[in-house]
Design a protein around this motif. Structure first.
Motif, PDB file in Angstrom:
ATOM      1  N   LYS A 298       0.949  -1.333  -0.002  1.00  0.00           N
ATOM      2  CA  LYS A 298      -0.078   0.126   0.076  1.00  0.00           C
ATOM      3  C   LYS A 298       0.998   1.267  -0.072  1.00  0.00           C
ATOM      4  CE  LYS A 298      -3.706   2.242   2.669  1.00  0.00           C
ATOM      5  NZ  LYS A 298      -4.659   1.988   3.992  1.00  0.00           N
ATOM      6  N   PHE A 299       0.633   2.124  -0.746  1.00  0.00           N
ATOM      7  CA  PHE A 299       1.166   3.416  -1.069  1.00  0.00           C
ATOM      8  C   PHE A 299       0.286   4.502  -0.569  1.00  0.00           C
ATOM      9  CE2 PHE A 299       4.061   0.707  -3.486  1.00  0.00           C
ATOM     10  CZ  PHE A 299       5.100   1.530  -3.760  1.00  0.00           C
TER      11      PHE A 299
ATOM     12  N   TYR B 202       4.315  15.487   6.304  1.00  0.00           N
ATOM     13  CA  TYR B 202       3.490  14.503   5.893  1.00  0.00           C
ATOM     14  C   TYR B 202       4.775  13.230   5.604  1.00  0.00           C
ATOM     15  CZ  TYR B 202      -0.651  17.136   4.872  1.00  0.00           C
ATOM     16  OH  TYR B 202      -1.856  17.847   4.988  1.00  0.00           O
ATOM     17  N   SER B 203       4.236  12.116   5.851  1.00  0.00           N
ATOM     18  CA  SER B 203       5.183  10.987   5.409  1.00  0.00           C
ATOM     19  C   SER B 203       4.413  10.177   4.590  1.00  0.00           C
ATOM     20  CB  SER B 203       5.334   9.984   6.739  1.00  0.00           C
ATOM     21  OG  SER B 203       5.890  10.462   7.606  1.00  0.00           O
ATOM     22  N   VAL B 204       5.134  10.052   3.376  1.00  0.00           N
ATOM     23  CA  VAL B 204       4.675   8.961   2.200  1.00  0.00           C
ATOM     24  C   VAL B 204       5.165   7.822   2.384  1.00  0.00           C
ATOM     25  CG1 VAL B 204       4.269  10.878   0.582  1.00  0.00           C
ATOM     26  CG2 VAL B 204       6.308   9.951   0.506  1.00  0.00           C
TER      27      VAL B 204
ATOM     28  N   VAL C  94       8.271  -0.643   3.603  1.00  0.00           N
ATOM     29  CA  VAL C  94       9.314  -1.036   2.717  1.00  0.00           C
ATOM     30  C   VAL C  94       9.825   0.215   1.961  1.00  0.00           C
ATOM     31  CG1 VAL C  94       8.402  -3.349   2.219  1.00  0.00           C
ATOM     32  CG2 VAL C  94       7.625  -1.533   0.787  1.00  0.00           C
ATOM     33  N   GLY C  95       9.085   1.588   2.096  1.00  0.00           N
ATOM     34  CA  GLY C  95       9.400   2.845   1.436  1.00  0.00           C
ATOM     35  C   GLY C  95       9.052   3.874   2.180  1.00  0.00           C
ATOM     36  N   LEU C  96       9.763   4.992   2.523  1.00  0.00           N
ATOM     37  CA  LEU C  96       9.426   6.109   3.548  1.00  0.00           C
ATOM     38  C   LEU C  96       9.953   7.507   2.976  1.00  0.00           C
ATOM     39  CD1 LEU C  96       8.080   7.114   6.105  1.00  0.00           C
ATOM     40  CD2 LEU C  96      10.117   6.487   7.240  1.00  0.00           C
TER      41      LEU C  96
ATOM     42  N   SER D 253       2.976  14.325  -5.433  1.00  0.00           N
ATOM     43  CA  SER D 253       4.022  14.120  -6.356  1.00  0.00           C
ATOM     44  C   SER D 253       5.051  13.411  -5.476  1.00  0.00           C
ATOM     45  CB  SER D 253       4.629  15.442  -6.549  1.00  0.00           C
ATOM     46  OG  SER D 253       3.666  16.344  -7.257  1.00  0.00           O
ATOM     47  N   ARG D 254       5.395  13.511  -4.284  1.00  0.00           N
ATOM     48  CA  ARG D 254       6.222  12.567  -3.418  1.00  0.00           C
ATOM     49  C   ARG D 254       5.827  11.223  -3.529  1.00  0.00           C
ATOM     50  NH1 ARG D 254      11.070  13.995  -3.821  1.00  0.00           N
ATOM     51  NH2 ARG D 254      11.753  12.944  -2.318  1.00  0.00           N
ATOM     52  N   LEU D 255       4.465  10.908  -3.255  1.00  0.00           N
ATOM     53  CA  LEU D 255       4.037   9.437  -3.321  1.00  0.00           C
ATOM     54  C   LEU D 255       4.350   8.835  -4.620  1.00  0.00           C
ATOM     55  CD1 LEU D 255       2.422   7.383  -1.519  1.00  0.00           C
ATOM     56  CD2 LEU D 255       0.360   8.581  -2.680  1.00  0.00           C
ATOM     57  N   ALA D 256       4.036   9.671  -5.599  1.00  0.00           N
ATOM     58  CA  ALA D 256       4.351   9.010  -7.087  1.00  0.00           C
ATOM     59  C   ALA D 256       5.833   8.997  -7.266  1.00  0.00           C
ATOM     60  CB  ALA D 256       3.788  10.028  -8.159  1.00  0.00           C
TER      61      ALA D 256
END
Length: 178
Positions: A76-77, A101-103, A118-120, A140-143
């Motif tokens: 999940k992103f 925010y954290s993505v 697995v990614g942050l 944009s950061r999430l992408a």
């Protein structure tokens, strides 16, 4: 062998760009699109053993039975204000807009203690940023995080490496659940 990526997204417009990016890393992949939990239920059961679910900016609860049938896991992103990790704030809890925010890319498991990040990345919003611009910055950061991880997502690895996980990385056995 990973054959299928199930893309669960918030909008249909997100499906094709994400699929194209993943296909660059694994030309043999096929894709199933989903926007709701009902769409997940419509996917043939024989597809799930060779599939991975990727939820991107979608706020959809995935049924436990569905997660258990996936041969290559689910990820999940999403984005969350850092002062409310994992949960968006209730409207009356905060008068100001969050500045940080954290993505996050996180495994989806039915056992909460066995989920792993697995990614942050962290996004800091400058003072005076209007809501639409803040949403654009966070999205944009999430992408970008998805883009960075696309090679791993499209790979044969049954389990992506965690950067934050529980101290005991074992999946519970049936006996442990009783």
């Amino acid at each position: 062998m990973l054959k299928t990526i199930i893309l669960l997204t918030d909008t249909v417009q997100q499906q094709q760009p994400l699929a194209n990016l993943l296909r660059e890393h694994n030309r043999g992949l096929t894709f199933c699109s989903a926007l709701r939990a009902a769409d997940l239920g419509a996917i043939e059961a024989d597809v799930l053993g060779d599939a991975r679910l990727v939820s991107f900016a979608a706020d959809v609860a995935v049924p436990e039975k569905f997660l258990l049938r996936l041969g290559y896991g689910a990820y999940k992103f999403y984005a969350a204000p850092t002062q409310y990790p994992g949960l968006p704030p209730a409207p009356d809890e905060c008068d100001e807009d969050p500045r940080c925010y954290s993505v996050i890319a996180q495994s989806m498991m039915i056992w909460p203690d066995f989920k792993k990040v697995v990614g942050l990345e962290t996004v800091t919003i400058p003072d005076g940023t209007v809501a639409a611009e803040r949403e654009r910055m966070v999205f944009s950061r999430l992408a970008y995080l998805f883009w960075q991880m696309s090679g791993m997502i499209a790979s044969e690895a049954a389990d992506l490496p965690g950067i934050i996980e529980s101290s005991d990385g074992r999946r519970p056995a049936l006996a442990m659940m009783n």
